[in-house]
Design a protein around this motif. Structure first.
Motif, PDB file in Angstrom:
ATOM      1  N   UNK A 229       0.825  -1.203   0.000  1.00 44.94           N
ATOM      2  CA  UNK A 229       0.000   0.000   0.000  1.00 44.94           C
ATOM      3  C   UNK A 229       0.866   1.262   0.000  1.00 44.94           C
ATOM      4  N   UNK A 230       1.998   1.183   0.674  1.00 40.47           N
ATOM      5  CA  UNK A 230       2.860   2.373   0.818  1.00 40.47           C
ATOM      6  C   UNK A 230       3.704   2.629  -0.436  1.00 40.47           C
ATOM      7  N   UNK A 231       4.149   1.561  -1.082  1.00 44.03           N
ATOM      8  CA  UNK A 231       5.077   1.727  -2.216  1.00 44.03           C
ATOM      9  C   UNK A 231       4.543   1.173  -3.526  1.00 44.03           C
ATOM     10  N   UNK A 232       3.561   0.257  -3.474  1.00 39.69           N
ATOM     11  CA  UNK A 232       3.086  -0.375  -4.702  1.00 39.69           C
ATOM     12  C   UNK A 232       4.130  -1.251  -5.361  1.00 39.69           C
ATOM     13  N   UNK A 233       5.181  -1.650  -4.599  1.00 39.25           N
ATOM     14  CA  UNK A 233       6.303  -2.441  -5.121  1.00 39.25           C
ATOM     15  C   UNK A 233       7.083  -1.710  -6.213  1.00 39.25           C
TER      16      UNK A 233
END
Length: 207
Positions: free
Chosen positions: A45-49
């Motif tokens: 959620x924080x980086x989206x990979x």
């Protein structure tokens, strides 16, 4: 309801598997597959990979994020695995061959959906499907007496509605009384005239 939530959550995990496979094979080892833990969903959620977003975040802040959402179970070694997966993505997909930002947006949205699809108690605590069934059976069980009262009340309402409907039908099918009375009055008025002949009527008129 619990089954529907669990099925939707599982389908969301499958979509995350497919999206992360585009990034590279290292993501399965770094975050797991099939059933993502809370810490893995927090990272997604924080980086989206997105490998660029992870490089900007850095291993120290990534480790702090993992520790906070895994209650200390995932630490610096797990953060290093995730950073290695990001580096592998950059080697597989040099800039320009894959739109990292667009794919990361889809991954973050899917992770948010999967994190939202959880069974929780009234206090917000996450529970399993078995715990949810136990809670429903103990807290929301209907007493036999209350169930019997509900059945009797519904039957009474149904019978009342049926009786009212029959009365309405009978009133509509009954003949109009005013029409019969009017016809009878007309016949009575004409009867005296019919009893006299022409001579009698002329004599009565002359008198």
């Amino acid at each position: 309801m619990a089954v529907l939530v669990e099925n939707a959550r599982t389908a969301s995990f499958y979509r995350l598997d497919a999206l992360l496979e585009l990034m590279g094979p290292g993501w399965g080892d770094a975050l797991g597959t099939g059933a993502y833990r809370k810490a893995a969903l927090a990272v997604l959620q924080h980086t989206g990979a997105d490998p660029h977003a992870l490089r900007r975040l850095g291993p120290k802040r990534l480790a702090a994020l993992l520790i906070r959402h895994s209650r200390g179970q995932w630490r610096e070694d797990r953060a290093e695995k995730i950073m290695e997966a990001a580096r592998e993505t950059l080697r597989l997909w040099p800039d320009g061959l894959l739109d990292y930002a667009e794919l990361a947006e889809d991954i973050a949205a899917e992770a948010q959906l999967a994190d939202h699809l959880k069974l929780r108690d009234t206090d917000g605590r996450e529970i399993t499907e078995a715990e949810g069934r136990t809670i429903c059976a103990t807290r929301y069980k209907i007493d036999k007496t209350d169930r019997a009262k509900t059945i009797i009340r519904r039957r009474s309402q149904h019978l009342k509605g049926t009786t009212t409907s029959r009365r309405d039908q009978e009133s509509l099918s009954a003949p109009a009384a005013s029409s019969s009375a009017s016809h009878s009055t007309n016949v009575t008025r004409r009867t005296p005239d019919a009893a006299y002949g022409p001579a009698e009527l002329l004599a009565a008129w002359s008198a």
